[in-house]
Write a protein that holds these residues in place. Sequence first.
Motif, mmCIF file in Angstrom:
data_model
loop_
_atom_site.group_PDB
_atom_site.id
_atom_site.type_symbol
_atom_site.label_atom_id
_atom_site.label_comp_id
_atom_site.label_asym_id
_atom_site.label_seq_id
_atom_site.Cartn_x
_atom_site.Cartn_y
_atom_site.Cartn_z
ATOM 1 N N ALA A 119 -14.034 2.808 -16.358
ATOM 2 C CA ALA A 119 -15.540 4.545 -16.208
ATOM 3 C C ALA A 119 -16.050 4.630 -17.716
ATOM 4 C CB ALA A 119 -14.330 5.760 -15.696
ATOM 5 N N GLY A 120 -17.199 4.961 -17.703
ATOM 6 C CA GLY A 120 -17.830 4.707 -18.222
ATOM 7 C C GLY A 120 -18.348 3.563 -19.783
ATOM 8 N N ARG A 121 -17.192 2.281 -19.710
ATOM 9 C CA ARG A 121 -18.296 1.464 -20.096
ATOM 10 C C ARG A 121 -19.238 0.999 -19.533
ATOM 11 N NH1 ARG A 121 -13.926 -1.954 -22.677
ATOM 12 N NH2 ARG A 121 -12.397 -0.601 -22.844
ATOM 13 N N PRO A 122 -20.584 0.207 -20.540
ATOM 14 C CA PRO A 122 -21.692 -0.162 -20.240
ATOM 15 C C PRO A 122 -22.086 -1.218 -19.865
ATOM 16 C CG PRO A 122 -21.612 -0.502 -22.530
ATOM 17 C CD PRO A 122 -19.881 0.600 -22.158
ATOM 18 N N CYS A 146 0.756 -1.255 0.137
ATOM 19 C CA CYS A 146 0.208 0.137 -0.054
ATOM 20 C C CYS A 146 0.585 1.424 -0.062
ATOM 21 C CB CYS A 146 -0.944 -0.027 1.090
ATOM 22 S SG CYS A 146 -2.223 -1.738 1.613
ATOM 23 N N GLY A 147 1.937 1.510 -0.485
ATOM 24 C CA GLY A 147 2.970 2.143 -1.596
ATOM 25 C C GLY A 147 2.116 3.874 -1.339
ATOM 26 N N PRO A 148 2.837 4.857 -1.246
ATOM 27 C CA PRO A 148 2.279 6.334 -1.596
ATOM 28 C C PRO A 148 1.251 6.574 -2.432
ATOM 29 C CG PRO A 148 4.439 5.858 -1.795
ATOM 30 C CD PRO A 148 4.517 4.889 -1.403
ATOM 31 N N ARG A 149 1.655 5.699 -3.530
ATOM 32 C CA ARG A 149 0.809 6.317 -5.066
ATOM 33 C C ARG A 149 -1.171 4.996 -4.773
ATOM 34 N NH1 ARG A 149 4.782 8.919 -9.350
ATOM 35 N NH2 ARG A 149 2.642 9.941 -10.176
ATOM 36 N N VAL A 150 -0.294 4.276 -3.792
ATOM 37 C CA VAL A 150 -1.183 3.042 -4.706
ATOM 38 C C VAL A 150 -2.450 3.704 -5.192
ATOM 39 C CG1 VAL A 150 -1.839 2.329 -2.455
ATOM 40 C CG2 VAL A 150 -1.805 1.019 -4.275
ATOM 41 N N HIS A 151 -3.066 4.561 -4.052
ATOM 42 C CA HIS A 151 -4.959 4.667 -4.461
ATOM 43 C C HIS A 151 -4.869 5.662 -5.836
ATOM 44 C CE1 HIS A 151 -6.228 3.505 -1.056
ATOM 45 N NE2 HIS A 151 -5.395 3.619 -0.324
ATOM 46 N N GLU A 152 -3.890 6.497 -5.709
ATOM 47 C CA GLU A 152 -3.903 7.215 -6.926
ATOM 48 C C GLU A 152 -3.648 6.386 -8.357
ATOM 49 O OE1 GLU A 152 -0.103 9.844 -9.481
ATOM 50 O OE2 GLU A 152 -0.343 9.574 -6.661
ATOM 51 N N TYR A 153 -2.389 5.443 -8.291
ATOM 52 C CA TYR A 153 -2.514 4.205 -10.011
ATOM 53 C C TYR A 153 -3.526 4.261 -9.399
ATOM 54 C CZ TYR A 153 2.245 5.122 -9.482
ATOM 55 O OH TYR A 153 3.495 5.590 -9.239
ATOM 56 N N LEU A 154 -4.425 3.133 -9.394
ATOM 57 C CA LEU A 154 -5.825 2.660 -8.702
ATOM 58 C C LEU A 154 -7.001 3.649 -9.704
ATOM 59 C CD1 LEU A 154 -6.005 0.027 -6.510
ATOM 60 C CD2 LEU A 154 -5.389 -0.183 -8.583
ATOM 61 N N GLN A 155 -6.662 4.540 -8.868
ATOM 62 C CA GLN A 155 -8.483 6.029 -9.952
ATOM 63 C C GLN A 155 -7.496 5.906 -10.589
ATOM 64 O OE1 GLN A 155 -7.795 8.709 -6.746
ATOM 65 N NE2 GLN A 155 -8.819 7.698 -4.800
ATOM 66 N N GLU A 156 -6.390 6.147 -11.410
ATOM 67 C CA GLU A 156 -5.898 6.536 -12.348
ATOM 68 C C GLU A 156 -6.476 5.124 -13.305
ATOM 69 O OE1 GLU A 156 -2.702 8.634 -14.375
ATOM 70 O OE2 GLU A 156 -1.661 5.969 -14.024
ATOM 71 N N MET A 157 -6.691 4.017 -13.221
ATOM 72 C CA MET A 157 -7.023 2.958 -13.883
ATOM 73 C C MET A 157 -8.543 2.473 -14.146
ATOM 74 S SD MET A 157 -6.293 -1.241 -12.470
ATOM 75 C CE MET A 157 -4.687 -1.319 -12.473
ATOM 76 N N HIS A 158 -8.946 3.472 -13.126
ATOM 77 C CA HIS A 158 -10.248 3.212 -12.745
ATOM 78 C C HIS A 158 -10.762 4.266 -14.373
ATOM 79 C CE1 HIS A 158 -14.510 4.239 -12.236
ATOM 80 N NE2 HIS A 158 -14.947 2.638 -11.513
ATOM 81 N N ARG A 159 -10.275 5.222 -14.196
ATOM 82 C CA ARG A 159 -10.945 6.353 -15.029
ATOM 83 C C ARG A 159 -10.410 5.518 -16.218
ATOM 84 N NH1 ARG A 159 -8.247 10.061 -11.635
ATOM 85 N NH2 ARG A 159 -6.440 10.078 -13.070
ATOM 86 N N GLU A 160 -9.222 5.265 -16.268
ATOM 87 C CA GLU A 160 -8.289 5.310 -18.072
ATOM 88 C C GLU A 160 -8.791 3.995 -18.754
ATOM 89 O OE1 GLU A 160 -5.595 6.230 -19.822
ATOM 90 O OE2 GLU A 160 -5.810 8.168 -18.624
ATOM 91 N N VAL A 161 -9.394 2.677 -17.287
ATOM 92 C CA VAL A 161 -10.089 1.517 -18.742
ATOM 93 C C VAL A 161 -11.678 1.372 -18.173
ATOM 94 C CG1 VAL A 161 -9.544 -1.146 -18.170
ATOM 95 C CG2 VAL A 161 -7.852 0.266 -17.699
#
Length: 591
Positions: A282-285, A265-280
């Motif tokens: 979010a918006g998919r039906p 649970c390193g310093p940017r892990v939440h940032e990375y997973l939120q970015e993954m959600h947005r990029e991969v």
Amino acid sequence: MALDGLRDAHDAWWKSAVVYQIYPRSFADSNGDGIGDLAGITARLDYLKELGVDVLWLSPVYPSPQDDNGYDISDYRDIEPLFGTLADFDRLLASVHERGMRLVMDLVVNHTSDEHPWFRESREGPNSAKRDWYWWRPARKGGDATGEGAGSESAGLVSAGSESAGSESAAPNNWGSFFSGSAWQHDVASGEYYLHLFSPKQPDLNWENPQVRQAVYALMRWWLDRGVDGFRMDVINLISKDPDLPDGALHGDGLYGDGSPYYICGPRVHEYLQEMHREVFAGRPERLLTVGEMPGVTLEHARLFTDPARGEVDMVFQFEHVGLDFGRSKFDVRPLRLTDLKASLGRWQSGLAEVGWNSLYWNNHDQPRIVSRFGDDGPEHRVRSATMLGTVLHLHRGTPYVYQGEELGMTNAPFASIEDVHDIEARGHYAQAVRAGEDPARVLDGLRARGRDNARTPMQWDASEHAGFTTGIPWLPVNPNHTTINAAAAVADPESVYHHYRRLIALRHSEPAVVHGDFTMLLADDERLYAFTRRYRDTTLLVLANFTGEAVPVPADLAAEWADVPLVLGNAGPIDATVLRPWEARVHRRV
């Protein structure tokens, strides 16, 4: 966050679903080479549909040198030839969807294989365009990185854990690997080291580099566009490392440091997973499933990871409850205290009651068989203890995961010697422990109880030679007890573990209290009985279970309160409200 990136907190389909994990190498072999494959899985889909599961999770089927049985991936956009082809995968996926089930892929992106083209390019030298895609570092100042020694089978690599004392001291920090030895590998050609938290053939990706992240998101979109229904994300909470890579506190053996504070649970892990959600995602039906395997995750972090409003993952695999019987290591076996299990599971139930969601499991490809671990795998009590354990797990709040063979009550396998052990983790532990002076027989006993090979023996389909898994020689020997413990026998026996699991799954699908009910632990200090209630609207379920091989009286007040309440599921025939028979489990429903 955009509303289309949120999951409905109450009605998400995966809350009432049951996931079945398939370890493809060991599930079903269609071509007689002794290794399970995609066509073998396709041929067995009706069995899984009849069981009632909603989602299939495939352990990795990507091209791989198989150093860690596929968790070392050399190509993320193809299928390992041992398992078939992309056309075979497409047929499997279509067949899964035709039966109303979903399919989830294993996503392994903390590390790649050292044979992946990304790493091959990275190894070309400090000026490589992909050098910074991995964690390369020069030798520690004052160290001597000239030591020679036996190490990885990869050409030109020398394992830091087995080099001379001078080279060992030159590793960039003192971290130990999960698979024994140093977490650093010396590359002779460039004179630098690369980080591998697991095998030397599994170099860690550097997620600090945005090009790495975009490459990962692209391959995820590629599979989703192909039709898969989500991902189980391997050790996903390790992807963010402290860039300073500090030394860790030394372990008791004084050899290596514990680097986990700097990568779990390193310093940017939440940032990375939120970015993954947005990029991969979010918006998919499609309604997709994401579950993150997270060793060492705390409840506080899990609330953040699984809060729908944050857009990270739907649920996490945590390891607290499967570490309660560890001693100095996972292979140092200690008896389970039931009160410890109740305290752990109960804490996670209450901690994720308002925000987030639990994943529920006893078994997976990394865990020994639960009936041999927390139950009784002898002939007298195997069925009842296996069904009791299943009942307790499935009636908690969360999404249950069934590992192949769990629904049959498959047991740990007999391993006569270290030569019978295939798993890289177990063999590494054995070698290190014996070098340190431990009794080889005692070390082997620990491997028999906890080794990952217990989960990987072939699926037991029938009583024939090799259990109907293959017409060839299986890659790992079939458990000899397949003549009595097998799918054909279980399907034919209405009182089998298999049919009890069918009833558990059907109850989840039909009873909203199983999915949505709140959770209240009862008898928290009792070392023999596990009891809790689930309440939703006007319905209350009581779950009672005996974790021993002896008859145990039910506390008088509880017995009196529930004596006339109908039984909706049990594993021991007609009940006596005042006593639970050995390994008995009951579910009562009051409306």
